[in-house]
Design a protein around this motif. Structure first.
Motif, short mmCIF file in Angstrom:
data_model
loop_
_atom_site.label_atom_id
_atom_site.label_comp_id
_atom_site.label_asym_id
_atom_site.label_seq_id
_atom_site.Cartn_x
_atom_site.Cartn_y
_atom_site.Cartn_z
N ALA A 1 39.36 37.09 43.68
CA ALA A 1 38.88 37.39 42.34
C ALA A 1 38.99 38.89 42.05
O ALA A 1 39.36 39.30 40.95
CB ALA A 1 37.43 36.91 42.19
N GLU A 2 38.72 39.71 43.06
CA GLU A 2 38.79 41.18 42.86
C GLU A 2 40.21 41.59 42.53
O GLU A 2 40.45 42.40 41.64
CB GLU A 2 38.34 41.93 44.13
CG GLU A 2 36.89 41.79 44.50
CD GLU A 2 36.55 40.43 45.13
OE1 GLU A 2 37.49 39.65 45.47
OE2 GLU A 2 35.36 40.12 45.26
N TYR A 3 41.17 41.01 43.25
CA TYR A 3 42.57 41.36 43.02
C TYR A 3 42.99 40.91 41.63
O TYR A 3 43.65 41.65 40.88
CB TYR A 3 43.44 40.71 44.10
CG TYR A 3 44.92 41.01 43.96
CD1 TYR A 3 45.38 42.32 43.85
CD2 TYR A 3 45.85 39.98 43.95
CE1 TYR A 3 46.73 42.59 43.71
CE2 TYR A 3 47.21 40.25 43.82
CZ TYR A 3 47.64 41.54 43.70
OH TYR A 3 48.97 41.81 43.58
N ARG A 4 42.60 39.69 41.24
CA ARG A 4 42.97 39.20 39.90
C ARG A 4 42.34 40.08 38.82
O ARG A 4 42.97 40.38 37.81
CB ARG A 4 42.53 37.75 39.72
CG ARG A 4 43.49 36.74 40.32
CD ARG A 4 43.27 35.36 39.71
NE ARG A 4 44.32 34.44 40.11
CZ ARG A 4 44.33 33.75 41.26
NH1 ARG A 4 43.33 33.90 42.11
NH2 ARG A 4 45.33 32.93 41.55
N ALA A 5 41.08 40.50 39.02
CA ALA A 5 40.42 41.35 38.02
C ALA A 5 41.18 42.66 37.87
O ALA A 5 41.37 43.17 36.76
CB ALA A 5 38.97 41.59 38.42
N SER A 6 41.65 43.18 38.99
CA SER A 6 42.40 44.43 38.95
C SER A 6 43.73 44.22 38.21
O SER A 6 44.11 45.02 37.35
CB SER A 6 42.61 44.93 40.39
OG SER A 6 43.61 45.89 40.42
N LEU A 7 44.43 43.12 38.55
CA LEU A 7 45.70 42.82 37.85
C LEU A 7 45.47 42.60 36.36
O LEU A 7 46.28 43.01 35.52
CB LEU A 7 46.35 41.56 38.42
CG LEU A 7 46.97 41.63 39.81
CD1 LEU A 7 47.63 40.29 40.13
CD2 LEU A 7 47.99 42.75 39.90
N LEU A 8 44.37 41.95 36.04
CA LEU A 8 44.07 41.67 34.63
C LEU A 8 43.96 42.98 33.85
O LEU A 8 44.53 43.11 32.76
CB LEU A 8 42.78 40.85 34.54
CG LEU A 8 42.22 40.60 33.14
CD1 LEU A 8 43.25 39.96 32.24
CD2 LEU A 8 41.00 39.68 33.24
N SER B 1 38.64 43.26 31.71
CA SER B 1 38.63 42.93 33.13
C SER B 1 37.20 42.78 33.63
O SER B 1 36.86 41.82 34.34
CB SER B 1 39.38 44.02 33.90
OG SER B 1 39.18 43.86 35.28
N ALA B 2 36.33 43.68 33.23
CA ALA B 2 34.94 43.66 33.71
C ALA B 2 34.20 42.42 33.20
O ALA B 2 33.31 41.90 33.88
CB ALA B 2 34.21 44.92 33.26
N ALA B 3 34.58 41.92 32.02
CA ALA B 3 33.84 40.80 31.41
C ALA B 3 34.37 39.44 31.87
O ALA B 3 33.80 38.42 31.52
CB ALA B 3 33.94 40.90 29.89
N THR B 4 35.49 39.42 32.63
CA THR B 4 36.12 38.14 32.97
C THR B 4 35.70 37.67 34.36
O THR B 4 35.77 38.44 35.32
CB THR B 4 37.66 38.28 32.92
OG1 THR B 4 38.02 38.75 31.62
CG2 THR B 4 38.34 36.94 33.18
#
Ligand SMILES: Cc1cc2nc3c(=O)[nH]c(=O)nc-3n(C[C@H](O)[C@H](O)[C@H](O)COP(=O)(O)OP(=O)(O)OC[C@H]3O[C@@H](n4cnc5c(N)ncnc54)[C@H](O)[C@@H]3O)c2cc1C
Ligand code: FES
Ligand code: FES
Lengths: 284, 160
Positions: free
Chosen positions: A264-271, A251-254
């Motif tokens: 983007a923050e929400y997608r990173a969290s879902l990822l 998640s951190a690298a995407t």
């Protein structure tokens, strides 16, 4: 809603389809299931001069499970991928993913080739073919080439397909015995597409992860392999702690996509969450 | 030569009878069915492939006819709600179950819903409630809240 006027022709073979496209590559469009293209035409987001209907091309149909690889014709519908028993035995992820795509009527028409060629950043099949290390067979006037699924998707609605090329088939190496698979997604409540979707395959060998492979869709501008998580877990046990760390690193690298559906923050969290859930399902 | 205005001959078998029509390539199947053939039981709800009101069977498969070109149906066999129980005949069992279980209110979704239920029952002769809800996921009903639709379908299964 009524599309702008166009002409229509049925192609009987891949060669004929390519020949038709070559006459006017910018003005012509292939139509397979039409369940992405026709809505686009109705909204007049596209107005091609000619539609080349490829649904009758026999060489682009069918599912063949061979000894060391599986060939899926690009025209295979989501419903056929869901129903096929030989495919389910070899690669159960197809039924699992197909069941999460759209609804019965759309699955009757939409094709895997259309989904891959269209390269919607939230489509499901791109993640699956990346996780399965598939090769895509692309036909052009000069012959046929194969592209690894992980190299096929370039950007939103953009692939390495040229304007007069046809995606003919998907080739998947048979997985080693004992390989486990999973596909899961957070469905967008209105469209059903993946806000984030994760496909994963792994073999557990003497307690540690072997050949872990991950495909991710929805999170970024195009589907991509979850190499960061896979590399972290290679040769490690799929413990809760290792899985959580792998999901966090991925998640951190995407670089996640931000649009009106999700930041983007929400997608990173879902990822992170979905990667963790997918890997925990494989470990169970 | 590419001719956008050109008309294409389309031959279909519709509810058992063969028809040939001349259409523009851009004509949607649902418009052919409603406007050219006068079969207005098939409805247009969303016109964006979401609601399923326009569902018909093409070669036995439930399909949203607002998302199919009429030319793409050339050579196909199509069943609409009018073909499920022709005028003057008694209701088809799925229709009768909807009637009995109050599975419709305004009725706008019903024709499409019934086409999906027919496919569901062919594929899952003994569906669970989950199978039923998954099987009608492509049909939106703004009135019933779905419960009575599910009950109607369950009643068909219980009868065997
Ligand atoms: C209501 C609805 C819900 C949906 N939900 C989902 C979902 O949850 N998940 C999901 O992944 N998808 C979803 N979809 C998309 C659906 O799966 C589409 O059918 C699919 O993405 C496109 O396949 P098609 O065969 O219909 O392609 P078409 O619409 O015929 O074509 C799409 C594009 O690909 C090109 N193309 C098609 N085939 C080829 C080929 N063989 N070679 C080269 N180019 C080709 C066409 O020229 C066109 O540009 C949904 C669609 C609808 C209408
Ligand atoms: S009118 Fe076709 S799906 Fe709504
Ligand atoms: S009965 Fe009114 S929409 Fe279903």
């Amino acid at each position: 809603m009524i599309p702008a006027a166009f002409d229509y022709i049925r192609a009987g073979s891949i060669a004929e389809a390519i020949d038709l496209l070559q006459r006017d590559p910018d003005g012509s469009k292939l139509v397979a299931g039409g369940h992405t293209l026709i809505p686009t035409l109705k909204l007049r987001l596209a107005s091609p001069a000619l539609l080349v209907d490829i649904r009758g091309i026999a060489e682009m149909k069918g599912i063949a499970v061979n000894e060391d690889s599986i060939r899926i014709g690009a025209l295979t519908t989501h419903a056929e991928l869901l129903a096929s028993e030989p495919l389910h035995k070899a690669l159960p992820i197809f039924r699992q993913a197909a069941n999460l795509i759209a609804d019965p009527q759309v699955r009757n028409r939409g094709t895997i080739g259309g989904s891959l060629a269209n390269a919607d950043s939230a489509a499901d099949w791109p993640a699956v073919v990346i996780a399965l290390k598939a090769e895509l067979e692309i036909a052009s006037a000069t012959g046929s080439r194969r592209v690894a699924a992980r190299d096929f998707f370039v950007d939103i609605f953009s692939t390495t397909l040229g304007p007069s090329e046809v995606l003919a088939a998907i080739h998947i190496p048979c997985p080693a015995a004992g390989t486990r698979f999973t596909y899961r997604k957070i469905r967008h409540p209105a469209s059903g597409y993946a806000v984030v979707g994760i496909a994963a395959a792994v073999r557990i060998n003497a307690g540690v992860a072997a050949n872990l492979s991950i495909g991710i869709t929805g999170a970024a501008s195009h589907a991509f392999p979850g190499d960061i998580a896979a590399e972290f877990l290679a040769g490690k046990p799929l413990s809760q702690g290792n899985i959580e760390e792998a999901a966090r690193l991925q998640s951190a690298a995407t670089e996640c996509l931000s649009d009106r559906y999700a930041s983007a923050e929400y997608r990173a969290s879902l990822l992170g969450t979905e990667t963790r859930r997918a890997l925990l399902a494989l470990a169970a | 030569m590419i001719e956008a205005e050109k008309r294409h001959a389309v031959t279909i078998e519709i509810n058992g009878s063969r028809r040939t029509l001349e259409v523009e390539a851009r004509k949607l199947l649902v418009h052919l069915i409603r406007d050219d053939l006068g079969l207005t039981g098939t409805h247009i709800g969303c016109d964006t492939s979401q609601c399923g009101a326009c569902t018909v069977e093409i070669d036995g498969e439930a399909t949203k006819s607002c998302t199919v070109l009429a030319v793409m149906a050339d050579g196909a066999s199509i069943t609409t709600i009018e073909g499920v129980s022709p005028a003057g005949s008694s209701l088809d069992p799925v229709q009768a179950a909807f009637h009995e279980h109050h599975a419709l209110q305004c009725g706008f979704c019903t024709a499409g819903m019934i086409m999906s239920v027919r496919q569901l029952l062919r594929q899952h002769p003994d569906p669970s409630e989950d199978d039923i809800r998954h099987g009608i996921a492509g049909n939106i009903c703004r009135c019933t809240g779905y419960h009575n639709i599910v009950r109607a379908i369950e009643s068909l299964v219980a009868k065997g």
